[in-house]
Design a protein around this motif. Sequence first.
Motif, PDB file in Angstrom:
ATOM      1  N   GLY A   9       0.836  -1.189   0.000  1.00 34.91           N
ATOM      2  CA  GLY A   9       0.000   0.000   0.000  1.00 34.91           C
ATOM      3  C   GLY A   9       0.870   1.237   0.000  1.00 34.91           C
ATOM      4  N   GLU A  10       0.257   2.356  -0.289  1.00 37.81           N
ATOM      5  CA  GLU A  10       0.974   3.627  -0.313  1.00 37.81           C
ATOM      6  C   GLU A  10       1.465   3.983   1.092  1.00 37.81           C
ATOM      7  OE1 GLU A  10       1.645   5.548  -3.025  1.00 37.81           O
ATOM      8  OE2 GLU A  10       0.779   3.949  -4.237  1.00 37.81           O
ATOM      9  N   SER A  13      -0.863   4.374   4.334  1.00 39.75           N
ATOM     10  CA  SER A  13      -2.122   3.652   4.105  1.00 39.75           C
ATOM     11  C   SER A  13      -2.520   2.789   5.297  1.00 39.75           C
ATOM     12  CB  SER A  13      -2.026   2.785   2.846  1.00 39.75           C
ATOM     13  OG  SER A  13      -1.023   1.787   3.007  1.00 39.75           O
ATOM     14  N   THR A 160      -5.611   0.216   1.629  1.00 36.06           N
ATOM     15  CA  THR A 160      -5.912   1.632   1.422  1.00 36.06           C
ATOM     16  C   THR A 160      -6.703   2.073   2.650  1.00 36.06           C
ATOM     17  OG1 THR A 160      -8.063   1.295   0.364  1.00 36.06           O
ATOM     18  CG2 THR A 160      -6.125   1.283  -1.097  1.00 36.06           C
ATOM     19  N   PRO A 161      -6.829   3.372   2.867  1.00 38.06           N
ATOM     20  CA  PRO A 161      -7.648   3.794   4.006  1.00 38.06           C
ATOM     21  C   PRO A 161      -9.075   3.230   3.943  1.00 38.06           C
ATOM     22  CG  PRO A 161      -6.343   5.636   3.236  1.00 38.06           C
ATOM     23  CD  PRO A 161      -6.141   4.512   2.243  1.00 38.06           C
ATOM     24  N   ARG A 164      -9.000  -0.931   4.903  1.00 38.18           N
ATOM     25  CA  ARG A 164      -8.277  -1.420   6.092  1.00 38.18           C
ATOM     26  C   ARG A 164      -9.022  -2.535   6.818  1.00 38.18           C
ATOM     27  NH1 ARG A 164      -6.622   4.232   8.465  1.00 38.18           N
ATOM     28  NH2 ARG A 164      -4.916   4.703   7.055  1.00 38.18           N
TER      29      ARG A 164
END
Length: 181
Positions: A9-10, A13, A160-161, A164
């Motif tokens: 993930g970024e 994240s 990602t948010p 989660r």
Amino acid sequence: MKNNLLITGEPGSGKTTVLLMALKEYLTEPFAGKVGGIYTTEMLAGSERVGFKLRVIGGGMATLAHTMMYSFSRQLGRYHVDTSAVYYVGLPAIMAACESAVVVVIDEVARMQLMCDDFSPTVVAALDGDKPVVATVHSHSGSFTDEIKRRADVELVTVTPETREQCLAQIQAWLRHYLPL
């Protein structure tokens, strides 16, 4: 179920957060020694991130990177990275987990850790081993991280948010396969 679970993930994240939430029950006394390896936590000065600690599951830690650490370090962005933290603390913890734990944890496979020349071969050895590995891997494209994400024995989870909670459930199910509660 694939033997290795990679969480990507970024930055920001929630990769490490989700992993630690999933591991919470396994870091208690009844499971002592069954989960081993490393994870990374932020160092804060007020609300500002100033560095990272490399922590060993079961005890031990070292400063991996800091904005004010200059001696014997390499720079990555605003952080000065101490590769000896990976070499002398991280690698032995991963190798010990490969020998004696049921599940090996590697948080995180990213640019700071990869500055230590022996880190990537140790990660490959863990992934090739007979113990299941759960690891967080940065999302940036790079030959090593792209290569391990494409392995046939890897299940990839992208955090990602927004995902989660779904990712947490997926990681918990994977862990319960190897370590029933």
